[in-house]
Design a protein around this motif. Structure first.
Motif: not given
Length: 203
Positions: A75-78, A82-83, A158-159
């Motif tokens: 989830x962090x990578x995706x 997205x950011x 993203x954030x």
């Protein structure tokens, strides 16, 4: 739930909802691991395993913790992608209803399973319940992001995803620490020691 979220995520063009949908099958896998681990731990002792199979539950809890860590890292990578490469989600009222229902279901399931785990002193059940609660937090972040997008046309997918992912990764490490310490033979807690002394076990 995974299928509904996946369809809604694709229609809304929201990576947060799609990632949330991908995370649901991992919950099902966690439940299967918990069930299998619990059944195996109930096997009676035999010649090769004179102390029984109770520690199988620790391995179940470790596997679930690894699943939580994997979900958090993915989830962090995706979310970071997205950011830097944002796309504008298209949320609707139906989207919000699906997300809200998912939050309620996950909260009820997570609290029930975790409570059962605490009553039965089962690390595997506690880990499984915690996993469901963290999923509810992820979905809540998605709902907040959708509301902000609808009200002010500002995308925080993203954030928010990155922040929640960090919390989940931290929780995953904490979930991993408990069964690992049990397997390594960590000292018993002072409260348990007092209870044993009070019970007259000769300590």
């Amino acid at each position: 739930m995974a299928a509904f979220k996946a369809v809604v995520g694709i229609l809304a063009n929201s990576v947060a909802i799609i990632m949330d949908a991908v995370n649901n099958p991992s919950d099902a896998l966690s439940s299967v691991i918990t069930i299998v681990g619990t059944k195996l731990s109930e096997r009676p002792a035999d010649r090769e395993h004179p102390f029984g199979f109770g520690r199988v539950e620790y391995f179940s809890a470790i596997i679930i913790a690894v699943i939580v860590l994997s979900a958090g890292i993915t989830s962090f990578i995706e979310s970071v992608k997205k950011i830097f490469e944002p796309t504008e989600p298209e949320y609707t009222n139906v989207t919000l209803v699906v997300i809200a229902v998912a939050i309620v279901v996950k909260l009820i399931l997570g609290m029930f399973v975790k409570k059962q785990g605490e009553q039965l002193n089962s690390d595997a059940l506690i880990a499984s319940g915690s996993d469901a609660l963290f999923d509810a937090v992820i979905t809540l972040a998605t709902l907040i992001s959708a509301g902000i997008m609808l009200l002010w046309q500002v995308s925080l997918d993203g954030i928010l995803g990155a922040l929640i992912s960090v919390v989940i990764i931290k929780a995953g490490f904490e979930m991993l620490a408990s069964p690992v310490n049990e397997l390594l033979g960590a000292r018993i807690s002072p409260d348990l020691l007092k209870a044993i002394k009070k019970g007259g076990f000769g300590l």
